[in-house]
Design a protein around this motif. Sequence first.
Motif, PDB file in Angstrom:
ATOM      1  N   GLU A  41       0.840  -1.209   0.000  1.00 37.68           N
ATOM      2  CA  GLU A  41       0.000   0.000   0.000  1.00 37.68           C
ATOM      3  C   GLU A  41       0.872   1.255   0.000  1.00 37.68           C
ATOM      4  OE1 GLU A  41      -2.884   2.261   3.151  1.00 37.68           O
ATOM      5  OE2 GLU A  41      -3.184   0.092   2.984  1.00 37.68           O
ATOM      6  N   ALA A  42       1.923   1.235   0.794  1.00 38.09           N
ATOM      7  CA  ALA A  42       2.818   2.394   0.883  1.00 38.09           C
ATOM      8  C   ALA A  42       3.503   2.672  -0.449  1.00 38.09           C
ATOM      9  CB  ALA A  42       3.872   2.164   1.966  1.00 38.09           C
ATOM     10  N   LEU A  43       4.036   1.628  -1.067  1.00 38.21           N
ATOM     11  CA  LEU A  43       4.736   1.810  -2.342  1.00 38.21           C
ATOM     12  C   LEU A  43       3.781   2.241  -3.450  1.00 38.21           C
ATOM     13  CD1 LEU A  43       7.238  -1.134  -2.112  1.00 38.21           C
ATOM     14  CD2 LEU A  43       7.780   1.305  -2.037  1.00 38.21           C
ATOM     15  N   ASN A  44       2.561   1.720  -3.431  1.00 41.32           N
ATOM     16  CA  ASN A  44       1.567   2.183  -4.399  1.00 41.32           C
ATOM     17  C   ASN A  44       1.346   3.681  -4.248  1.00 41.32           C
ATOM     18  OD1 ASN A  44       1.147  -0.302  -5.612  1.00 41.32           O
ATOM     19  ND2 ASN A  44      -0.627  -0.817  -4.340  1.00 41.32           N
ATOM     20  N   ARG A  45       1.190   4.128  -3.024  1.00 36.13           N
ATOM     21  CA  ARG A  45       0.976   5.568  -2.774  1.00 36.13           C
ATOM     22  C   ARG A  45       2.188   6.382  -3.230  1.00 36.13           C
ATOM     23  NH1 ARG A  45      -1.589   9.164   1.423  1.00 36.13           N
ATOM     24  NH2 ARG A  45      -1.169  11.166   0.467  1.00 36.13           N
ATOM     25  N   LEU A  61       9.080  -3.501  10.558  1.00 39.94           N
ATOM     26  CA  LEU A  61       9.790  -4.607   9.903  1.00 39.94           C
ATOM     27  C   LEU A  61       8.896  -5.813   9.637  1.00 39.94           C
ATOM     28  CD1 LEU A  61      13.325  -4.999  11.515  1.00 39.94           C
ATOM     29  CD2 LEU A  61      12.704  -4.092   9.275  1.00 39.94           C
ATOM     30  N   ASN A  62       8.060  -6.149  10.605  1.00 36.79           N
ATOM     31  CA  ASN A  62       7.305  -7.397  10.542  1.00 36.79           C
ATOM     32  C   ASN A  62       5.892  -7.165  10.033  1.00 36.79           C
ATOM     33  OD1 ASN A  62       9.510  -8.870  11.721  1.00 36.79           O
ATOM     34  ND2 ASN A  62       8.981  -7.864  13.625  1.00 36.79           N
ATOM     35  N   MET A  63       5.758  -7.182   8.714  1.00 33.41           N
ATOM     36  CA  MET A  63       4.452  -7.030   8.087  1.00 33.41           C
ATOM     37  C   MET A  63       4.211  -8.229   7.178  1.00 33.41           C
ATOM     38  SD  MET A  63       4.401  -2.950   7.220  1.00 33.41           S
ATOM     39  CE  MET A  63       5.934  -2.975   6.284  1.00 33.41           C
ATOM     40  N   GLU A  70      12.059  -5.509   2.573  1.00 31.31           N
ATOM     41  CA  GLU A  70      11.703  -5.426   1.154  1.00 31.31           C
ATOM     42  C   GLU A  70      11.190  -4.022   0.812  1.00 31.31           C
ATOM     43  OE1 GLU A  70      10.167 -10.038   0.540  1.00 31.31           O
ATOM     44  OE2 GLU A  70       8.822  -8.564   1.436  1.00 31.31           O
ATOM     45  N   CYS A  71      10.355  -3.490   1.674  1.00 32.71           N
ATOM     46  CA  CYS A  71       9.803  -2.158   1.453  1.00 32.71           C
ATOM     47  C   CYS A  71      10.908  -1.102   1.481  1.00 32.71           C
ATOM     48  CB  CYS A  71       8.735  -1.859   2.509  1.00 32.71           C
ATOM     49  SG  CYS A  71       7.835  -0.330   2.219  1.00 32.71           S
ATOM     50  N   LEU A  72      11.815  -1.212   2.428  1.00 31.04           N
ATOM     51  CA  LEU A  72      12.935  -0.284   2.530  1.00 31.04           C
ATOM     52  C   LEU A  72      13.766  -0.288   1.244  1.00 31.04           C
ATOM     53  CD1 LEU A  72      14.802   1.653   4.105  1.00 31.04           C
ATOM     54  CD2 LEU A  72      15.865  -0.377   5.139  1.00 31.04           C
ATOM     55  N   LYS A  82      15.368  10.216  -1.863  1.00 35.28           N
ATOM     56  CA  LYS A  82      16.753   9.983  -1.402  1.00 35.28           C
ATOM     57  C   LYS A  82      17.073  10.712  -0.091  1.00 35.28           C
ATOM     58  CE  LYS A  82      19.001   7.698  -4.856  1.00 35.28           C
ATOM     59  NZ  LYS A  82      18.407   6.379  -4.864  1.00 35.28           N
ATOM     60  N   LYS A  83      16.538  11.934   0.061  1.00 31.03           N
ATOM     61  CA  LYS A  83      16.866  12.732   1.252  1.00 31.03           C
ATOM     62  C   LYS A  83      15.870  12.561   2.389  1.00 31.03           C
ATOM     63  CE  LYS A  83      19.392  16.161  -1.352  1.00 31.03           C
ATOM     64  NZ  LYS A  83      20.578  16.746  -0.876  1.00 31.03           N
ATOM     65  N   VAL A  84      14.845  11.736   2.172  1.00 22.91           N
ATOM     66  CA  VAL A  84      13.832  11.515   3.209  1.00 22.91           C
ATOM     67  C   VAL A  84      14.346  10.446   4.177  1.00 22.91           C
ATOM     68  CG1 VAL A  84      11.472  10.757   3.693  1.00 22.91           C
ATOM     69  CG2 VAL A  84      11.950  12.130   1.643  1.00 22.91           C
ATOM     70  N   PRO A  85      14.480  10.791   5.452  1.00 23.97           N
ATOM     71  CA  PRO A  85      14.945   9.787   6.416  1.00 23.97           C
ATOM     72  C   PRO A  85      13.929   8.660   6.579  1.00 23.97           C
ATOM     73  CG  PRO A  85      14.876  11.994   7.409  1.00 23.97           C
ATOM     74  CD  PRO A  85      14.252  12.091   6.062  1.00 23.97           C
ATOM     75  N   VAL A  86      14.441   7.430   6.549  1.00 25.72           N
ATOM     76  CA  VAL A  86      13.600   6.257   6.797  1.00 25.72           C
ATOM     77  C   VAL A  86      14.024   5.691   8.144  1.00 25.72           C
ATOM     78  CG1 VAL A  86      12.877   3.978   5.999  1.00 25.72           C
ATOM     79  CG2 VAL A  86      13.392   5.778   4.322  1.00 25.72           C
ATOM     80  N   ILE A  87      13.060   5.646   9.064  1.00 32.58           N
ATOM     81  CA  ILE A  87      13.324   5.176  10.418  1.00 32.58           C
ATOM     82  C   ILE A  87      12.567   3.866  10.619  1.00 32.58           C
ATOM     83  CG2 ILE A  87      13.060   5.684  12.882  1.00 32.58           C
ATOM     84  CD1 ILE A  87      12.884   8.579  10.519  1.00 32.58           C
ATOM     85  N   ILE A  88      13.287   2.819  10.961  1.00 38.07           N
ATOM     86  CA  ILE A  88      12.643   1.546  11.256  1.00 38.07           C
ATOM     87  C   ILE A  88      11.960   1.685  12.619  1.00 38.07           C
ATOM     88  CG2 ILE A  88      12.980  -0.932  11.640  1.00 38.07           C
ATOM     89  CD1 ILE A  88      13.506   0.068   8.720  1.00 38.07           C
ATOM     90  N   TYR A  89      10.721   1.203  12.688  1.00 34.23           N
ATOM     91  CA  TYR A  89       9.903   1.300  13.902  1.00 34.23           C
ATOM     92  C   TYR A  89       9.384  -0.102  14.187  1.00 34.23           C
ATOM     93  CZ  TYR A  89       6.022   2.898  16.893  1.00 34.23           C
ATOM     94  OH  TYR A  89       5.141   3.090  17.928  1.00 34.23           O
ATOM     95  N   SER A  90      10.082  -0.841  15.055  1.00 33.45           N
ATOM     96  CA  SER A  90       9.824  -2.269  15.186  1.00 33.45           C
ATOM     97  C   SER A  90       9.867  -2.738  16.635  1.00 33.45           C
ATOM     98  CB  SER A  90      10.889  -3.034  14.381  1.00 33.45           C
ATOM     99  OG  SER A  90      10.723  -4.419  14.517  1.00 33.45           O
TER     100      SER A  90
END
Length: 131
Positions: A41-45, A61-63, A70-72, A82-90
């Motif tokens: 859903e996130a990647l589609n958006r 992480l666990n979806m 895979e999503c990351l 590229k400049k958007v921080p991706v924070i794992i929330y697990s």
Amino acid sequence: MQDKKICFLIDDDEDDQEIFSLALDTLDIDVTCITANDGIEALNRLNIDTDFTPDFIFLDLNMVRMNGRECLAEIKKLSRLKKVPVIIYSTSSEQKDITETRMLGADDYIIKPPSISLLVKRLEQVLSRDS
């Protein structure tokens, strides 16, 4: 005046989405939380709505349909993010998960805390870093 920040939370647990939103609401930062229920859903958006560029992406992480790793990897292929921080929330506190996601390009790692107050403190640290 600074624009409102947009956090994009990708998490398949509705309770975790609600807790995250409640924590954001208590911050003294003008922020909106948009959610996706899984990586697909996130990647589609993100792929369809090219005007949608969040300030921060928080990723579980666990979806089920697509895991966080895979999503990351797919998010990191999108040049406009590229400049958007991706924070794992697990819930995982495994060093292996922290190391692997850093190697895949995650900017930070938040272990889901046992209380909203601890989450608020951690979110303040992350969100104020880039203010």
